[in-house]
Structure formats: C-alpha cells, structure tokens
Design a protein around this motif. Sequence first.
Motif, PDB file in Angstrom:
ATOM      1  N   MET A   1      -0.498  -2.587 -43.829  1.00 42.91           N
ATOM      2  CA  MET A   1       0.565  -2.679 -42.832  1.00 42.91           C
ATOM      3  C   MET A   1       0.606  -4.034 -42.138  1.00 42.91           C
TER       4      MET A   1
ATOM      5  N   ARG B   1       5.883  -0.242 -43.754  1.00 41.40           N
ATOM      6  CA  ARG B   1       4.885   0.380 -42.879  1.00 41.40           C
ATOM      7  C   ARG B   1       5.127   1.874 -42.734  1.00 41.40           C
TER       8      ARG B   1
ATOM      9  N   TYR C   1       2.476   4.608 -44.037  1.00 39.72           N
ATOM     10  CA  TYR C   1       1.933   5.530 -43.041  1.00 39.72           C
ATOM     11  C   TYR C   1       2.188   6.984 -43.443  1.00 39.72           C
TER      12      TYR C   1
END
Length: 576
Positions: free
Chosen positions: A136, A109, A113
């Motif tokens: 995610m 994640r 991101y």
Amino acid sequence: MSIPPDASPADTAALRRQRLHWLGSLAAAARSRQRLAALCICLSGALLIGQAAAIAWLIQAVLVQHRPLASAVPVLVALLAVLVLRALLGSATQAAAGEVADTARLALRERVYRRLLARGPLWLRQQRTGKLGELMLTHADAVENYYAGYQPVRIEVVVVPLLIVLAVAWTDWVVALILVFTAPLVPFFMMLVGWGAEAAGRAQLGELARMSGHFADRIKGLGLLRLYGRGEAELDGVAAAAEGVRERTMKVLRIAFLSSTVLEFFASISVAMVALYFGLSYLGLMSLHAQVPTLGVGMFCLLLAPEFYAPLRRLAAHYHDRANALAAAAEVERLLGELPAAEAAVDAPAAAPRAPELLEQHAPPVQVRDLVLRPVGARHDVIQGLSFQIEPGQRLALVGPSGSGKSTLLEALAGWLPPQSGSIVLRPGMDVGYAGQRPYLFHGSIADNLRLADPGATDAHLRAVAEAAQVMRFAEALPDGLDTVIGERGVGLSGGEARRIGLARLLLRDPQLLLLDEPTAFLDPDTEADLLRTLAAFARGRAVVIATHSEVAMRWADTRLTLTAGGTALATEASP
C-alpha cells in the motif's frame, strides 16, 4: 504469480498483458479525467506546430523580406496567445493526470486491503507485516507515477509526432523522410531497455519489501533483542538489508541513465541530420529541390525536429514508470497469490453450509457434524469426527491438554478456519463474537480500543462493559482511566489486562454466540470469580463457548466438551 525463470516469451508476454490490463482497471473510475488529460496534451502538441510556424514566419518576414515590424504585430499576438494556451493546457494535463493517479492509487489500496481481509487473520499471522505494508506504500506510489507520467505521454507519442511529420512533409519532404526513418530507433531501444528495467524494478521492490519486513520485525521485537544482548548485532542485519536496497536502486538508475543516454544520442543525430541537410542546401552543396528552401522553411523544420523526438524522449524517461508499475503488479500477485479484482469482496465469516429451511426454525444456534479440523500449516488433524450442538443460553467449556485443538475449534466456529470435512451449521442471523488469547490492541486509549466494536457507544455503555469484563478493576488506577493511552499490542498492560480489554470489546459488540479463549488466564481467584459472575449476568440468554484450563471456569459452565491430545477421543458431560 511472478514470472517464473523458465517462462517462455509467449507466457511472459501474456502475463505482462494481464498485468497491464489490471493496471488499467485501477483507473476505471477516472476515465473521463484520463481522456481529458489525453486531449489536452494532444492539443498542446498541435499548437506547437502553430508556434513554430509563427516564429518561422517572423524570421522570414523581418530578417529576409525586411517587412515593417507593424505588420508582424498580429503574428506576435497570436504567438503570445499560443504560448499562454499551451501553458494552460499543460497545467490542465498535470491536474487531470494527477487525479487519475490518485484514483488508481486509492483503488490499489482498497483492493489489496479487501483481499487481505478476505484472507483472514490465520493467513495474516503467517505473513510479514512489513512486506504487506509495502503493497500500500511503495507499490501504490509506482502505480501513481505510471498514471501521472507514462500514460499521458503514451497518448502524446502517438498523436503529436504524426502531426509534426505531416506539417513538415507539407513544407519539405526530405526532412519528413529523415524523421520517419530515424524514429523507429527510439522505440526499438526503449523495448530492449524496458525488459531490463522491469526485471530490475521488480528486484528493487522485492528487496525494499524484504527490508521493510526485516526492519518492522526488529522494531516489534526490540525489547526482546535488548534483553538477550542482540541489539547491536541486529544492526548488521539492517545494514545488509539497506545495502541490498542500495544495490538494487543503483542498478535501476544505471539502466535509466544508460537508456536516456542512448536515446538522446539517436535523437541528437537525427536533428543533426536535418540541420546538415539545410546547411548543405544553403551552401549550394546539395540540391534535392527545384529551388533552395527559404530560411523560414528551414527554421520551421529545425524548430519542429527536436519536438518530433521530444515525446519519444519523454516516453523513454517515463517508460521506467511503466516498468516499475509492472513490477509492482508482479509483487502484488506474488504476495497475494492473485491480482485483486475490483469486484473482490470480503469473504463471509461463516464458512459452513446452512441447515435446511424447515429445520432452521427449530434448530439450535450451532450444530457441529463429523467435524475434522487441521490448523493452518499443520500436517495432521487435531480434531476428528467431532459432533455436538449448542443450545440457546448454554455455557459450554472446552477442556483438554494443550494441543488438543481447543483454540482451533474456536477459530473454526468463528469462521476463520474451514473444516477439512464435516460441517458447522449456524442458525440464520446468528452473530458470532470471538475473544482470543492475544487480542490485538492498537496504539491509543483504552476507550478507543473498546469502541472498535461500536464507534457510537456512549460513555455509560462503555463503562458498563468495562465493569463486566473487570477492566475497571485496573483502569481506575491508571492516570486517565479508560482514556489512558496504551502502546501497540497492549504495551504497558499485563497479559490478563489485555485479555480483559479484548473481552470487554466483545461484550460491547453484543453477539448471540460468545467464543472465549482462556478469558480467565493470569487472573487472581477474586478477579476470576468476579469476571465469571458478571459474565454470567451479561451473557444471559446467549450461548457461550469457553476454552479453559481453570477448574473454576469449568464449574461455571453447565456442559463440558473434553478433547484429547490425539484428536480422536472426545466426550461431553454436564459440569458438576
């Protein structure tokens, strides 16, 4: 990128190895816990041999040799200790593997991101947020199962069957040969099934991402769909997307059940062969030894025969976790264009070269030289050969018809859009702030949305920037003032009110260069005049670039930069 349909086996294998290496790097921060899980599961497998030996000894001693039960007490105690220790090792394995899985999921994640941040807002505008959100969610869950299920069993299947074969060979070489010659059937069928499982898993994740994107888009546009009477009709689209996910999921389950059935069949046949060998030996119909094996030897081998195949069966069951993780990696690579590495960092907002050191001390805050700009996805340049500079405290108005490149120029000055050619040179340490036409507002209070710029801002400071941006003009009429909760994307506010909140958020950040895109649009004359007056006081000493169609805002600026629709003619002039 995903595996192309015409990829050669060598290319496919290379891509698979690359993705496996990337998956392995996700848990780099939990290597010690990974080794602990492997050690615990191997120790548990080794103790399994002692457990089978204790049970076999008890059967031989009590039922065949008729020893008193008192002599079996130490073995019973040892057996109980082994059972307790194996239970503890199993719990330790699950706990350590769970921590590794959590680490890998968090790493995935974080990397995704960071890569999304590096792509920038202009790239994100062209993507479906539902699909990106799945990176995610579902994809991270696939990686979690890979580490919590497949990885520990992968170590077990290498160590435990080898220990069992050595222990069985020490007591009966015939059983060891049966195990050795039947064991390769399991990995062979696992390999065949694994290819199909990976392809089916990738298709399922892709279908799930498409459904999520479709559903998220319809939720966001629900008001528009109802306005045009398309609400009921869109149910068919949602149903079709859900049906696609169901079909893909059922295909994955069919492969899983088929592979489990095949592997269980071969494992059962192998155990049956061991049982048949001992049965024929005890009946005197087969004699491969100088003497018939004892009942204890037979029980020892029969107890270990299923356990020899148990790690292989567990690996087969969790092999789908590996296939799903590879499919998730392929989807990440397809959507992001690459597998984000651990060292990936957010790209610097200034995408322009810097001026020479000797000139920087006396240079203006911004210098634009021979700039050529093209919006993302466009085929033609909207700005060509543009050169100008911005002095400290200058207020520059960008004017021109719609499509002349005003917003594109602001995005380039903000560092979002790299030039086709030319350069944008910012003075070192220049902090740039941008307030667009459609500022994104999160679900929460107005104050929460403002504090994105400065989480530690005091209530007094918050109210000051709200006053300057004319937010208090409408916020005071709301039930809870700045604490009034608004919907996602500013639902409940007008377009002008949302822009004023975006402007107040920018002022709270207090940049040295303010880039404002139509900040006075949709405002009545009085509100526009008050906003420009307070903005002039708040931005004193700072450079301001404002794209506008308003004559009042043009007069408020001290310089105009006129852009033409063709992108070739431009002129700068002092405001009257």
